[in-house]
Write an enzyme that holds these catalytic residues in place. Sequence first.
Site, PDB file in Angstrom:
ATOM      1  N   GLU A  89      37.035 -14.247 -10.332  1.00 17.97           N
ATOM      2  CA  GLU A  89      37.861 -13.049 -10.173  1.00 17.97           C
ATOM      3  C   GLU A  89      37.058 -11.824 -10.618  1.00 17.97           C
ATOM      4  O   GLU A  89      36.407 -11.851 -11.665  1.00 17.97           O
ATOM      5  CB  GLU A  89      39.134 -13.218 -11.022  1.00 17.97           C
ATOM      6  CG  GLU A  89      40.002 -11.991 -11.163  1.00 17.97           C
ATOM      7  CD  GLU A  89      40.529 -11.446  -9.838  1.00 17.97           C
ATOM      8  OE1 GLU A  89      41.157 -12.183  -9.065  1.00 17.97           O
ATOM      9  OE2 GLU A  89      40.311 -10.246  -9.590  1.00 17.97           O
ATOM     10  N   ASP A 139      41.605 -10.223  -0.540  1.00 17.41           N
ATOM     11  CA  ASP A 139      41.442  -8.811  -0.204  1.00 17.41           C
ATOM     12  C   ASP A 139      40.339  -8.704   0.843  1.00 17.41           C
ATOM     13  O   ASP A 139      39.528  -9.610   0.960  1.00 17.41           O
ATOM     14  CB  ASP A 139      40.983  -8.035  -1.439  1.00 17.41           C
ATOM     15  CG  ASP A 139      42.117  -7.790  -2.420  1.00 17.41           C
ATOM     16  OD1 ASP A 139      43.267  -7.814  -2.015  1.00 17.41           O
ATOM     17  OD2 ASP A 139      41.789  -7.578  -3.594  1.00 17.41           O
ATOM     18  N   TYR A 218      51.118 -13.517  -4.908  1.00 19.75           N
ATOM     19  CA  TYR A 218      51.249 -12.746  -3.670  1.00 19.75           C
ATOM     20  C   TYR A 218      52.108 -13.480  -2.658  1.00 19.75           C
ATOM     21  O   TYR A 218      52.922 -12.877  -1.963  1.00 19.75           O
ATOM     22  CB  TYR A 218      49.867 -12.422  -3.083  1.00 19.75           C
ATOM     23  CG  TYR A 218      49.324 -11.130  -3.623  1.00 19.75           C
ATOM     24  CD1 TYR A 218      48.842 -11.065  -4.926  1.00 19.75           C
ATOM     25  CD2 TYR A 218      49.320  -9.970  -2.865  1.00 19.75           C
ATOM     26  CE1 TYR A 218      48.365  -9.879  -5.452  1.00 19.75           C
ATOM     27  CE2 TYR A 218      48.841  -8.781  -3.385  1.00 19.75           C
ATOM     28  CZ  TYR A 218      48.358  -8.747  -4.677  1.00 19.75           C
ATOM     29  OH  TYR A 218      47.901  -7.561  -5.193  1.00 19.75           O
TER      30      TYR A 218
END
Length: 237
Positions: A89, A139, A218
């Site tokens: 991350e 993303d 998400y």
Amino acid sequence: MTQFGRNNVPFTDLDPDHVSRPDLNPYLRLHREMGPPVLIAEEAKALRGRWGEAFAKPQPLQVEIGPGNGFFLAGMAAKHPEQNWVGVEIRFKRVVLCAKKINALGVGGNARIARYDAWWLEDLFEPGAVAGLYVNHPDPWAKDSDEKKRLMSPHFAAWAAEAMAPGALLRLKSDHLNNLDALQAAAAAQPFDLLGRVEDIEHNGTPWPVEDDVITNYQSKFIKRKLPVHALWLRRR
Ligand SMILES: C[S@@+](CC[C@H](N)C(=O)[O-])C[C@H]1O[C@@H](n2cnc3c(N)ncnc32)[C@H](O)[C@@H]1O
């Protein structure tokens, strides 16, 4: 600062701003101070070729890219104590949140969160090191103009083909069909077999066993908004 797309500057936490200006982001200092399950970038890099040493015991290594707050990573580590799990991350705050989730679920023996840029994964994993690979809602939420910044790319597929052991499985969940299309096309040029592709998994089911999954942060937002999430499942030949 989150970076999208690979630039030519090797990724490191030891750049001058990160060391001398911890005030830039309070989570920057926090992530450095936490210790396990957090691996700062240099620690993660030093584990290349000896990931077994990062965990309570050496076990097959499952890798999640961009785990965010860690619901999936920690949840899967709890379901699979016979495997080691590491998330990669880039955002300091999410590294800290993910570490807290790992601690809350008591999976510190077989789960780690590494702060690193997923455009430089070859720094972390030697060929054949990865027994399973997971990408959930990557993303950016790409516009056509973001094509070069899309991690689900030929670059990623080539890295995955090298890093994944023969027979290892790759799962992608995304609200964005372009991500599935891009990875599927890129994987076709690499030694991968398509095991399944499902559009709208809430209604049509996951291609993998549903009990062997965890709803991500998400994903739950999309479910609440009644928006579809899609899945792609690949096997390294
Ligand atoms: C849309 S969020 C999804 C989070 C989580 N996977 C989920 O499904 O809830 C995308 C995540 O990828 C991370 N990310 C974006 N670019 C990255 C990069 N280059 N390297 C590592 N992580 C990255 C973001 O910081 C963020 O946590």
